[in-house]
Design a protein around this motif. Sequence first.
Motif, PDB file in Angstrom:
ATOM      1  N   SER A   8      70.353  26.087  46.798  1.00 26.22           N
ATOM      2  CA  SER A   8      70.732  26.650  45.437  1.00 26.22           C
ATOM      3  C   SER A   8      72.230  27.222  45.782  1.00 26.22           C
ATOM      4  CB  SER A   8      69.967  28.021  45.647  1.00 26.22           C
ATOM      5  OG  SER A   8      69.670  28.549  47.468  1.00 26.22           O
ATOM      6  N   LYS A   9      72.954  27.763  44.846  1.00 26.07           N
ATOM      7  CA  LYS A   9      74.170  28.577  44.986  1.00 26.07           C
ATOM      8  C   LYS A   9      74.316  29.457  45.858  1.00 26.07           C
ATOM      9  CE  LYS A   9      77.484  30.334  41.688  1.00 26.07           C
ATOM     10  NZ  LYS A   9      77.195  30.933  40.118  1.00 26.07           N
ATOM     11  N   PRO A  10      75.531  29.794  46.974  1.00 21.07           N
ATOM     12  CA  PRO A  10      75.243  30.468  47.892  1.00 21.07           C
ATOM     13  C   PRO A  10      75.163  31.377  48.077  1.00 21.07           C
ATOM     14  CG  PRO A  10      77.080  28.266  48.142  1.00 21.07           C
ATOM     15  CD  PRO A  10      76.922  28.244  46.848  1.00 21.07           C
ATOM     16  N   GLY A  11      74.981  31.892  48.974  1.00 19.09           N
ATOM     17  CA  GLY A  11      74.432  33.635  48.566  1.00 19.09           C
ATOM     18  C   GLY A  11      73.129  33.759  47.147  1.00 19.09           C
ATOM     19  N   VAL A  12      72.665  32.635  46.621  1.00 19.28           N
ATOM     20  CA  VAL A  12      71.400  33.172  45.780  1.00 19.28           C
ATOM     21  C   VAL A  12      69.955  32.419  46.264  1.00 19.28           C
ATOM     22  CG1 VAL A  12      70.436  32.218  43.548  1.00 19.28           C
ATOM     23  CG2 VAL A  12      73.122  32.988  43.757  1.00 19.28           C
ATOM     24  N   GLN A  13      69.216  33.213  46.498  1.00 20.32           N
ATOM     25  CA  GLN A  13      67.898  33.062  47.267  1.00 20.32           C
ATOM     26  C   GLN A  13      67.451  31.467  46.647  1.00 20.32           C
ATOM     27  OE1 GLN A  13      66.648  37.166  47.324  1.00 20.32           O
ATOM     28  NE2 GLN A  13      65.523  36.193  49.270  1.00 20.32           N
ATOM     29  N   TYR A  14      66.991  31.466  44.896  1.00 15.69           N
ATOM     30  CA  TYR A  14      66.040  30.586  44.211  1.00 15.69           C
ATOM     31  C   TYR A  14      66.843  30.309  43.528  1.00 15.69           C
ATOM     32  CZ  TYR A  14      62.778  32.583  46.889  1.00 15.69           C
ATOM     33  OH  TYR A  14      61.616  33.690  47.741  1.00 15.69           O
ATOM     34  N   CYS A  15      67.024  28.703  43.449  1.00 14.82           N
ATOM     35  CA  CYS A  15      67.737  28.223  41.731  1.00 14.82           C
ATOM     36  C   CYS A  15      66.346  27.374  41.449  1.00 14.82           C
ATOM     37  CB  CYS A  15      68.174  27.220  42.583  1.00 14.82           C
ATOM     38  SG  CYS A  15      69.055  25.861  41.191  1.00 14.82           S
ATOM     39  N   ILE A  16      66.484  27.756  40.349  1.00 13.42           N
ATOM     40  CA  ILE A  16      64.615  26.738  39.417  1.00 13.42           C
ATOM     41  C   ILE A  16      66.179  25.416  38.626  1.00 13.42           C
ATOM     42  CG2 ILE A  16      63.489  27.077  36.970  1.00 13.42           C
ATOM     43  CD1 ILE A  16      63.934  29.904  37.721  1.00 13.42           C
ATOM     44  N   GLN A  17      65.922  24.758  39.328  1.00 16.30           N
ATOM     45  CA  GLN A  17      65.830  23.725  39.303  1.00 16.30           C
ATOM     46  C   GLN A  17      65.754  22.708  38.111  1.00 16.30           C
ATOM     47  OE1 GLN A  17      68.812  21.977  40.936  1.00 16.30           O
ATOM     48  NE2 GLN A  17      68.906  23.453  42.452  1.00 16.30           N
ATOM     49  N   GLU A  18      64.477  22.291  37.796  1.00 11.57           N
ATOM     50  CA  GLU A  18      64.023  22.084  37.296  1.00 11.57           C
ATOM     51  C   GLU A  18      62.526  23.104  35.692  1.00 11.57           C
ATOM     52  OE1 GLU A  18      65.601  19.355  36.206  1.00 11.57           O
ATOM     53  OE2 GLU A  18      66.257  19.142  37.917  1.00 11.57           O
ATOM     54  N   PHE A  19      62.040  23.396  35.002  1.00 15.38           N
ATOM     55  CA  PHE A  19      61.316  23.576  34.012  1.00 15.38           C
ATOM     56  C   PHE A  19      60.732  22.761  33.126  1.00 15.38           C
ATOM     57  CE2 PHE A  19      59.422  26.435  31.231  1.00 15.38           C
ATOM     58  CZ  PHE A  19      58.760  27.449  31.821  1.00 15.38           C
TER      59      PHE A  19
END
Length: 160
Positions: free
Chosen positions: A76-87
């Motif tokens: 994920s982006k620095p400082g961001v807890q989660y990234c929705i990579q794919e949905f």
Amino acid sequence: MITINSFDDKNEFHKLFQSYLHDLSRYNPNLVLNESGLFDATWIDKDWDLPEFIPLCIEQNHTISGFIILTKEPFSKPGVQYCIQEFFILKGLRKQRIGVTAIEQLFKNYSGSYSMVVIKDNLPAKLFWENTLNRMRIQYIKETYIEEGVDGLSYEFTVL
């Protein structure tokens, strides 16, 4: 009943991921079939067992309907807890609120800061995310984004 659970079967996931990449190839010219007639998804094998890589299965009445790939730093982006990579929701099951319900459950289970990117030309995805976030009263920051020559929209928001 819609549920999201860990996606434990990597081979089953690979099959479903091919359907996703096929749909996405309409918007991303970099997605092409290899000599075996498949889209390249070898990175999944490398990341599958990492604790920062969270593949989730979306099921409706115990039948697979789609998936979410949720990641944590360093994906994920620095400082961001989660990234929705794919949905992904299977095409024949869209517009049945399966995706919205899955996202509501995701946010209940994983509160925190989020980022995600949508291909700019993928109008159905853009509308889904903006309508879903607005309906849930989640404020977001949207910026333009370019990766590998493909225009995208980057979203950042926090789920409490």
